[in-house]
Design an enzyme around this catalytic site. Structure first.
Site, PDB file in Angstrom:
ATOM      1  N   GLY A  86      11.059  11.752 -82.971  1.00 39.10           N
ATOM      2  CA  GLY A  86      12.354  11.080 -83.099  1.00 39.10           C
ATOM      3  C   GLY A  86      13.439  12.028 -83.555  1.00 39.10           C
ATOM      4  N   GLY A  88      15.317  13.685 -85.869  1.00 40.02           N
ATOM      5  CA  GLY A  88      15.225  13.949 -87.298  1.00 40.02           C
ATOM      6  C   GLY A  88      16.500  14.547 -87.853  1.00 40.02           C
ATOM      7  N   ARG A  89      17.371  14.962 -86.967  1.00 36.22           N
ATOM      8  CA  ARG A  89      18.628  15.567 -87.451  1.00 36.22           C
ATOM      9  C   ARG A  89      19.752  15.354 -86.445  1.00 36.22           C
ATOM     10  NH1 ARG A  89      18.238  21.825 -85.887  1.00 36.22           N
ATOM     11  NH2 ARG A  89      16.775  21.576 -84.186  1.00 36.22           N
ATOM     12  N   ASP A 121      15.357  18.580 -93.476  1.00 33.17           N
ATOM     13  CA  ASP A 121      16.591  18.270 -94.205  1.00 33.17           C
ATOM     14  C   ASP A 121      17.663  17.634 -93.328  1.00 33.17           C
ATOM     15  OD1 ASP A 121      17.345  20.380 -92.634  1.00 33.17           O
ATOM     16  OD2 ASP A 121      18.004  21.681 -94.265  1.00 33.17           O
ATOM     17  N   GLY A 122      17.362  17.477 -92.038  1.00 33.50           N
ATOM     18  CA  GLY A 122      18.326  16.831 -91.146  1.00 33.50           C
ATOM     19  C   GLY A 122      19.507  17.703 -90.774  1.00 33.50           C
ATOM     20  N   ASP A 250       8.746  16.466 -75.613  1.00 31.47           N
ATOM     21  CA  ASP A 250       9.949  15.853 -76.209  1.00 31.47           C
ATOM     22  C   ASP A 250      11.200  16.638 -75.825  1.00 31.47           C
ATOM     23  OD1 ASP A 250       8.507  17.737 -77.998  1.00 31.47           O
ATOM     24  OD2 ASP A 250      10.292  17.555 -79.238  1.00 31.47           O
ATOM     25  N   ASN A 251      11.018  17.810 -75.257  1.00 37.36           N
ATOM     26  CA  ASN A 251      12.161  18.597 -74.787  1.00 37.36           C
ATOM     27  C   ASN A 251      12.221  18.608 -73.258  1.00 37.36           C
ATOM     28  OD1 ASN A 251      12.723  19.159 -77.450  1.00 37.36           O
ATOM     29  ND2 ASN A 251      11.664  21.127 -77.446  1.00 37.36           N
ATOM     30  N   ASP A 260      17.582  21.164 -75.435  1.00 37.84           N
ATOM     31  CA  ASP A 260      17.032  21.723 -76.658  1.00 37.84           C
ATOM     32  C   ASP A 260      16.932  23.231 -76.618  1.00 37.84           C
ATOM     33  OD1 ASP A 260      16.529  20.901 -79.172  1.00 37.84           O
ATOM     34  OD2 ASP A 260      15.189  19.315 -78.512  1.00 37.84           O
TER      35      ASP A 260
HETATM   36  P1  AMP Z   1      13.086  20.532 -81.940  1.00 35.38           P
HETATM   37  O1  AMP Z   1      12.257  21.715 -82.329  1.00 35.38           O
HETATM   38  O2  AMP Z   1      14.543  20.727 -82.236  1.00 35.38           O
HETATM   39  O3  AMP Z   1      12.818  20.059 -80.562  1.00 35.38           O
HETATM   40  O4  AMP Z   1      12.627  19.382 -82.931  1.00 35.38           O
HETATM   41  C1  AMP Z   1      11.337  18.862 -82.967  1.00 35.38           C
HETATM   42  C2  AMP Z   1      11.294  17.689 -83.923  1.00 35.38           C
HETATM   43  O5  AMP Z   1      11.568  18.114 -85.249  1.00 35.38           O
HETATM   44  C3  AMP Z   1      12.316  16.603 -83.623  1.00 35.38           C
HETATM   45  O6  AMP Z   1      11.747  15.367 -83.981  1.00 35.38           O
HETATM   46  C4  AMP Z   1      13.453  16.952 -84.543  1.00 35.38           C
HETATM   47  O7  AMP Z   1      14.282  15.861 -84.827  1.00 35.38           O
HETATM   48  C5  AMP Z   1      12.709  17.425 -85.773  1.00 35.38           C
HETATM   49  N1  AMP Z   1      13.514  18.349 -86.557  1.00 35.38           N
HETATM   50  C6  AMP Z   1      13.857  19.609 -86.223  1.00 35.38           C
HETATM   51  N2  AMP Z   1      14.605  20.166 -87.190  1.00 35.38           N
HETATM   52  C7  AMP Z   1      14.750  19.250 -88.159  1.00 35.38           C
HETATM   53  C8  AMP Z   1      15.412  19.224 -89.426  1.00 35.38           C
HETATM   54  N3  AMP Z   1      16.105  20.266 -89.880  1.00 35.38           N
HETATM   55  N4  AMP Z   1      15.334  18.092 -90.153  1.00 35.38           N
HETATM   56  C9  AMP Z   1      14.654  17.041 -89.690  1.00 35.38           C
HETATM   57  N5  AMP Z   1      14.013  16.994 -88.529  1.00 35.38           N
HETATM   58  C10 AMP Z   1      14.046  18.084 -87.756  1.00 35.38           C
HETATM   59 MG    MG Z   2      13.549  18.697 -79.418  1.00 34.70          MG
END
Ligand code: AMP
Ligand code: MG
Length: 491
Positions: A86, A88-89, A121-122, A250-251, A260
């Site tokens: 989901g 997360g940020r 940390d979002g 998810d990407n 992404d």
């Molecule tokens: P990503 O690597 O950007 O595709 O993210 C993979 C997952 O990790 C997704 O669910 C993002 O929302 C979550 N995520 C990545 N970075 C953060 C962050 N700094 N805080 C919270 N969730 C994160």
């Molecule tokens: Mg992603």
């Protein structure tokens, strides 16, 4: 100034997302705003107000009519299934209708902790925000389907990664944020109604030609349509030397856009094993693996869709498998179309695939820069005098020289002269790509408060096919001392 929001996703069933307002940041500063894209989205630029834009694109003020939300999704990360990821940020503000009548998602990335943040940390560091801005816009200019970047804001706050870094917020615009992982989220929960609602939403937004089809065929056809777009997308990546770096499900966008931008990078010397991502220890997402990975991701998509494809599971598997088996052929056809254009071939001949492959072998043998080699080939098509400059790119001249003879013989069967072939080659073979060392240099300067290199690079990359006098250094591969070996996702 802001276009009206449609709130399509916000009106889907409540368990598709969590309503969530962005968390305000301390001292936002607008670093980049994409005027041409804003215009395309129907913004009234005459009414542009920097203070207001800063508030909106930092998440400090929710623009009128938006109902921000974090989307639920799952995904296979490096081959392992995670049933709940989901946003997360990130928060989706809503959808706007652009000047072509197309719905586009507007999302803030780095907007604070959401119910999906798990341990995170979002937030996003400013570096990755600027990186995504530069590279996604460069990809767009290169003609590759991609999410876009509307704005980049420095938050005025620190985020803590390996070291404290300045924070940032990116405004991302996408055809949608429907991912293979969104389907997996509901499939993993056995929520067939949600799965169907989601599939119908994907059809309505991206594949409206399937809208009239009955349930017996529409979901299999959705799968096939997504497969076609993903095959075309990855072929485009291969044609510009792009390495996504985190091809998790998810990407993987159902709309077929590049999405992404984490540890992505562009290959310099041609080598299919090239990997940059620091987290990709085994090279799962290496340049040359990307066509195979996309097929693997599509197989996961088919699995998620199975309950919709056929009431009889076994028959559903057989029908989906038949479609999936066509994937390598579809990819090869897309890749061949990309390579023909890169080689200046408008006619189609039997031996073209092999001709393209053997050029890559010759480039590999001599460690030649992928981008510059194709660009120089255009010069060679125009005049044999350009040959020495091409040979300077390689450490092994013979294979390339032998290949040139074959290519010249092939060009002689085109209905165009050398100059015409060269000029069409220059419309598909870029002179400027976001070379990793230039991107790193721009980000390093930005961290020191100097945004000039970022601005210059942004300008250079907006016109990748045109020679820009005075900007020759941006065409060059990294010198040994400048070489970037690792990129970080910075999350
Ligand atoms: P990503 O690597 O950007 O595709 O993210 C993979 C997952 O990790 C997704 O669910 C993002 O929302 C979550 N995520 C990545 N970075 C953060 C962050 N700094 N805080 C919270 N969730 C994160
Ligand atoms: Mg992603």
């Amino acid at each position: 100034m802001f276009s009206p929001f449609t709130l399509r996703y916000a009106r889907l069933p409540a368990h598709f997302f969590a309503r969530f307002d962005p968390v305000p940041v301390e001292a936002p500063h607008l670093i980049a705003f994409n005027r041409p894209l804003a215009e395309e989205l129907g913004f009234d630029l005459a009414a542009f107000d920097e203070r207001q834009a800063t508030e909106w694109f930092s998440g400090n003020v929710v623009p009128p009519g938006a109902e921000p939300l974090a989307q639920a999704y799952a995904g296979h990360q490096f081959g392992n299934f995670v049933p709940s990821l989901g946003d997360g940020r990130a928060v989706l503000l809503g959808e706007v209708t652009d000047r072509h009548g197309r719905l586009r998602d507007v999302q803030l990335k780095g907007a604070g902790r959401t119910p999906f943040s798990r341990g995170g940390d979002g937030r996003a560091p400013l570096g990755p925000v600027l990186r995504e801005y530069l590279v996604s816009e460069a990809m767009h200019a290169l003609g590759v389907p991609t999410t876009r970047s509307l704005a980049a804001v420095a938050s005025g706050e620190r985020v803590f990664r390996r070291i404290p870094e300045p924070g940032g917020v990116l405004t991302r615009v996408a055809d949608s944020h429907l991912r293979v992982g969104t389907f997996q989220y509901f499939a993993a929960r056995g929520d067939i109604d949600a799965l169907r609602t989601l599939a119908d939403e994907a059809i309505a937004r991206h594949y409206p030609h399937l809208d009239e089809e009955p349930p017996e065929t529409r979901y299999l056809d959705l799968f096939e349509a997504v497969q076609q777009r993903q095959a075309a997308l990855v072929a485009r990546w291969m044609g510009v030397g792009f390495i996504h770096g985190v091809m998790n499900t998810d990407n993987t966008s159902v709309a077929g856009e590049t999405i992404d931008y984490g540890p992505c990078a562009f290959m310099e010397a041609y080598d299919p094993r090239t990997v940059f991502s620091s987290i990709d220890e085994r090279g799962r997402y290496a340049y040359g693996n990307q066509p195979g990975v996309v097929q693997w991701n599509l197989a996961r998509f088919a699995e998620a869709l199975l309950p919709l494809i056929d009431d009889d599971r076994q028959r559903g598997i057989e029908r989906a498998t038949r479609v999936l088996e066509a994937c390598p052929g579809q990819y090869d056809a897309e890749w061949l179309a990309v390579m023909r254009a890169k080689l200046g071939l408008a006619r189609e001949e039997e031996g073209d695939f092999e001709l393209a492959e053997s050029l890559l072998e010759a480039l590999h043998a001599g460690g030649a820069d992928f981008t510059l080699s194709f660009r120089q080939l255009a010069d060679v098509a125009e005049s044999a005098e350009a040959r020495p400059a091409l040979f300077e790119l390689t450490e092994r001249r013979e294979p390339l020289e032998a290949w040139l003879e074959r290519w010249q013989a092939r060009l002689a069967r085109e209905d165009a002269d050398g100059a015409a072939i060269a000029s069409r080659m220059r419309t598909v073979n870029p002179l400027y790509i976001p070379r990793n060392h230039r991107v790193e240099e721009a980000l390093a300067a930005a961290y020191e408060g100097d945004f000039a290199p970022f601005e210059t690079l942004r300008e250079v990359l907006a016109r990748p096919f045109e020679a820009q006098p005075g900007r020759e250094v941006y065409t060059l591969p990294a010198a040994p001392s400048e070489r970037v070996f690792r990129t970080f996702c910075g999350t």
